[in-house]
Design a protein around this motif. Structure first.
Motif, PDB file in Angstrom:
ATOM      1  N   ALA A  16       0.879  -1.281  -0.128  1.00  0.00           N
ATOM      2  CA  ALA A  16       0.093  -0.038  -0.006  1.00  0.00           C
ATOM      3  C   ALA A  16       1.066   1.378   0.062  1.00  0.00           C
ATOM      4  CB  ALA A  16      -1.045   0.065   1.309  1.00  0.00           C
ATOM      5  N   VAL A  17       1.994   1.138   0.358  1.00  0.00           N
ATOM      6  CA  VAL A  17       2.906   2.645   0.488  1.00  0.00           C
ATOM      7  C   VAL A  17       4.100   2.385  -0.040  1.00  0.00           C
ATOM      8  CG1 VAL A  17       1.905   3.104   2.836  1.00  0.00           C
ATOM      9  CG2 VAL A  17       3.970   1.805   2.542  1.00  0.00           C
ATOM     10  N   SER A  18       4.656   1.335  -0.881  1.00  0.00           N
ATOM     11  CA  SER A  18       5.992   1.195  -1.493  1.00  0.00           C
ATOM     12  C   SER A  18       6.059   2.119  -2.751  1.00  0.00           C
ATOM     13  CB  SER A  18       6.387  -0.260  -2.002  1.00  0.00           C
ATOM     14  OG  SER A  18       5.325  -0.824  -3.027  1.00  0.00           O
ATOM     15  N   PRO A  19       7.232   2.840  -2.810  1.00  0.00           N
ATOM     16  CA  PRO A  19       7.110   3.921  -4.021  1.00  0.00           C
ATOM     17  C   PRO A  19       7.126   3.054  -5.314  1.00  0.00           C
ATOM     18  CG  PRO A  19       9.243   3.588  -2.923  1.00  0.00           C
ATOM     19  CD  PRO A  19       8.398   2.841  -2.117  1.00  0.00           C
ATOM     20  N   ALA A  20       6.560   3.859  -6.446  1.00  0.00           N
ATOM     21  CA  ALA A  20       6.286   3.148  -7.529  1.00  0.00           C
ATOM     22  C   ALA A  20       6.760   3.941  -8.734  1.00  0.00           C
ATOM     23  CB  ALA A  20       4.936   2.803  -7.814  1.00  0.00           C
ATOM     24  N   TYR A  84       2.791   9.829  -7.720  1.00  0.00           N
ATOM     25  CA  TYR A  84       1.374   8.980  -7.541  1.00  0.00           C
ATOM     26  C   TYR A  84       0.347   9.458  -6.481  1.00  0.00           C
ATOM     27  CZ  TYR A  84       3.502   7.324  -3.149  1.00  0.00           C
ATOM     28  OH  TYR A  84       3.875   7.344  -1.895  1.00  0.00           O
ATOM     29  N   LEU A  85      -0.689   8.974  -6.495  1.00  0.00           N
ATOM     30  CA  LEU A  85      -1.976   9.139  -5.625  1.00  0.00           C
ATOM     31  C   LEU A  85      -2.658   8.102  -5.280  1.00  0.00           C
ATOM     32  CD1 LEU A  85      -3.309  11.207  -3.617  1.00  0.00           C
ATOM     33  CD2 LEU A  85      -4.797  11.851  -5.510  1.00  0.00           C
ATOM     34  N   ASP A  86      -2.587   7.581  -4.206  1.00  0.00           N
ATOM     35  CA  ASP A  86      -3.145   6.375  -3.748  1.00  0.00           C
ATOM     36  C   ASP A  86      -4.776   6.758  -3.299  1.00  0.00           C
ATOM     37  OD1 ASP A  86      -1.072   4.792  -4.303  1.00  0.00           O
ATOM     38  OD2 ASP A  86      -0.452   4.271  -2.415  1.00  0.00           O
ATOM     39  N   LEU A  87      -5.595   7.022  -4.576  1.00  0.00           N
ATOM     40  CA  LEU A  87      -6.832   7.776  -4.362  1.00  0.00           C
ATOM     41  C   LEU A  87      -7.696   7.081  -3.314  1.00  0.00           C
ATOM     42  CD1 LEU A  87      -8.038   8.986  -7.748  1.00  0.00           C
ATOM     43  CD2 LEU A  87      -8.290  10.167  -5.801  1.00  0.00           C
ATOM     44  N   GLU A  88      -7.892   5.707  -3.213  1.00  0.00           N
ATOM     45  CA  GLU A  88      -8.621   5.207  -2.204  1.00  0.00           C
ATOM     46  C   GLU A  88      -8.433   5.390  -0.765  1.00  0.00           C
ATOM     47  OE1 GLU A  88      -6.561   3.619  -3.863  1.00  0.00           O
ATOM     48  OE2 GLU A  88      -7.783   2.091  -5.295  1.00  0.00           O
ATOM     49  N   GLN A  89      -6.938   5.813  -0.326  1.00  0.00           N
ATOM     50  CA  GLN A  89      -6.462   5.946   0.916  1.00  0.00           C
ATOM     51  C   GLN A  89      -7.035   7.440   1.506  1.00  0.00           C
ATOM     52  OE1 GLN A  89      -2.497   4.595   0.386  1.00  0.00           O
ATOM     53  NE2 GLN A  89      -3.064   3.521   2.248  1.00  0.00           N
ATOM     54  N   LEU A  90      -7.490   8.373   0.706  1.00  0.00           N
ATOM     55  CA  LEU A  90      -7.985   9.791   1.249  1.00  0.00           C
ATOM     56  C   LEU A  90      -8.987   9.362   2.104  1.00  0.00           C
ATOM     57  CD1 LEU A  90      -8.102  11.983  -2.001  1.00  0.00           C
ATOM     58  CD2 LEU A  90      -6.386  11.908  -0.201  1.00  0.00           C
ATOM     59  N   GLU A  91      -9.975   8.427   1.862  1.00  0.00           N
ATOM     60  CA  GLU A  91     -10.933   8.105   2.740  1.00  0.00           C
ATOM     61  C   GLU A  91     -10.502   7.573   4.278  1.00  0.00           C
ATOM     62  OE1 GLU A  91     -13.737   5.096   0.939  1.00  0.00           O
ATOM     63  OE2 GLU A  91     -14.773   5.024   2.956  1.00  0.00           O
ATOM     64  N   ALA A 109      -0.875  18.746   6.452  1.00  0.00           N
ATOM     65  CA  ALA A 109      -1.417  19.046   7.761  1.00  0.00           C
ATOM     66  C   ALA A 109      -2.765  18.261   8.238  1.00  0.00           C
ATOM     67  CB  ALA A 109      -1.611  20.661   8.114  1.00  0.00           C
ATOM     68  N   LYS A 110      -3.611  17.912   7.263  1.00  0.00           N
ATOM     69  CA  LYS A 110      -4.753  17.092   7.314  1.00  0.00           C
ATOM     70  C   LYS A 110      -4.358  15.805   7.540  1.00  0.00           C
ATOM     71  CE  LYS A 110      -8.474  19.828   6.179  1.00  0.00           C
ATOM     72  NZ  LYS A 110      -9.592  19.926   7.205  1.00  0.00           N
ATOM     73  N   LEU A 111      -3.466  15.269   6.951  1.00  0.00           N
ATOM     74  CA  LEU A 111      -2.903  13.692   7.099  1.00  0.00           C
ATOM     75  C   LEU A 111      -2.324  13.547   8.413  1.00  0.00           C
ATOM     76  CD1 LEU A 111      -1.099  12.935   3.797  1.00  0.00           C
ATOM     77  CD2 LEU A 111      -3.521  12.378   4.223  1.00  0.00           C
ATOM     78  N   GLU A 136       3.864   7.674   5.638  1.00  0.00           N
ATOM     79  CA  GLU A 136       2.817   8.524   6.211  1.00  0.00           C
ATOM     80  C   GLU A 136       1.888   8.994   5.308  1.00  0.00           C
ATOM     81  OE1 GLU A 136       5.734   8.810   6.855  1.00  0.00           O
ATOM     82  OE2 GLU A 136       6.423   8.648   8.876  1.00  0.00           O
ATOM     83  N   LEU A 137       2.331   9.183   4.019  1.00  0.00           N
ATOM     84  CA  LEU A 137       1.755   9.759   3.013  1.00  0.00           C
ATOM     85  C   LEU A 137       0.842   8.870   2.114  1.00  0.00           C
ATOM     86  CD1 LEU A 137       4.800  12.072   2.371  1.00  0.00           C
ATOM     87  CD2 LEU A 137       2.965  12.706   3.637  1.00  0.00           C
TER      88      LEU A 137
END
Ligand SMILES: [Zn+2]
Length: 343
Positions: A16-20, A84-91, A109-111, A136-137
């Motif tokens: 879920a977090v490894s750079p791509a 990248y942006l892991d869109l589903e994780q925003l939720e 800051a929100k994260l 964390e991102l």
């Protein structure tokens, strides 16, 4: 240009977090070349020389080259999440694509706030696997693109001022070189945005619930980045360029969040193609030997064209929307008077 990646399954969390990476250099080059084809005939000619075209194409690979000094910490920290942006994780952070802050540090800051308020919602981060402090991102690609668009508009603004108010030949040449550099580098991130695996947490194989039985092997990412094209003899820009229409304006600088929201929508549209991409793999249409491999090829070529089209639109908009740098115009107007005084 690829780092070695073990093809074995890694933990869900790491996935879920490894750079791509996204498209290999060849694919990123193609995106930048396709974008050049979208520019109108009256676009500044210095961008269209053979040397400039090659420079812009070469720079498509630059942000991936930055990944290759693996002993560095500061560069991976700032560069990695821009791809990248892991869109589903925003939720998970209580955010949505429509309401996520348009400014990078407001978003950060929100994260941080969400983690601090509800630590129980998040998997603990193993410091040993987080040397660059990016776990964390969830990715910054739409922010990065928006910021690069600002830089490009600034560069066209001072170029116009130099050209119209007596800038020296060196100043004009320097401004033009800066524009070529920015055009090329930003093309990388726009290209990332058309690779479906760069808009999702399913970037190195499907993670979590998997009712359709999609591929879970992490090597799938590399196959989409370039493995498929390598097997079929490379990306043929000439065969894709017909999909490109003349560039159009995207984003309104008079509306502060407009461009960012459109970049979020661009990633949102790409994310909708994640399941269809996995479905193609499931049906073996991304296997070159399969009789229906043309479907997989067309899908990937369409994505390269989408990236090139968006990039061409962004370049065109930056040029069109750049007004002469007013501060610089004022300074340039002082020049003849200043040189006359000294005579
Ligand atoms: Zn990338």
């Amino acid at each position: 240009m690829k780092l070695f990646r073990p093809a074995t399954l890694v933990t869900l969390f790491t996935l879920a977090v490894s750079p791509a990476r996204a498209w290999d250099y060849e694919g990123h080059r193609a995106v930048n070349q396709l974008a050049l084809a979208a520019l109108p005939t009256n676009f500044p000619a210095f961008v269209k020389t053979a040397e400039a075209r090659e420079r812009i194409a070469f720079l498509a690979g630059e942000p991936d080259r930055w990944r290759n000094i693996t002993d560095d910490q500061a560069l991976p920290h700032v560069n990695g999440p821009d791809h990248y942006l892991d869109l589903e994780q925003l939720e998970e952070f209580g955010l949505t694509p429509e309401t996520v802050p348009a400014l990078r540090y407001d978003f950060v800051a929100k994260l941080a706030l969400a983690r601090a308020q509800h630590p129980e919602k998040f998997t603990a981060i193993d410091p040993a696997k987080n040397k660059d402090h990016t776990r964390e991102l969830v990715g910054f690609a739409p922010w990065a693109i928006t910021e690069y668009c600002g830089k490009l508009r600034s560069e066209f603004s001072y170029l116009k001022a130099f050209q119209h108010y007596g800038g020296t030949a060196d100043e004009i040449a320097n401004a033009q070189q800066n524009i070529l550099y920015t055009m090329g580098v930003m093309g990388h991130y726009v290209g990332d945005g058309s690779q479906p695996l760069h808009a999702t947490k399913h970037h190195h194989g499907w993670v979590g619930e998997n009712p359709h039985g999609y591929a879970t092997n992490s090597s799938f990412h590399g196959w989409i980045d370039g493995g498929f094209f390598k097997k079929i003899g490379g990306v043929k820009v000439d065969a894709i360029v017909g999909k490109i229409r003349p560039a159009k304006i995207v984003g309104d600088p008079l509306k502060p969040e407009d461009l960012f929201r459109q970049m979020m929508a661009y990633f949102g549209d790409t994310e909708k193609l994640v399941a269809p991409l996995y479905q193609l793999e499931k049906e073996h249409k991304l296997t070159p030997e399969n009789e229906h491999a043309d479907e997989g090829k067309a899908f990937l070529e369409t994505q390269l064209a989408r990236g090139g089209q968006m990039l061409g639109d962004l370049w065109f908009s930056a040029w069109e929307q750049a007004t002469e740098d007013r501060y610089l115009v004022t300074e340039l107007k002082k020049r003849p008077a200043a040189s006359a005084e000294t005579k």
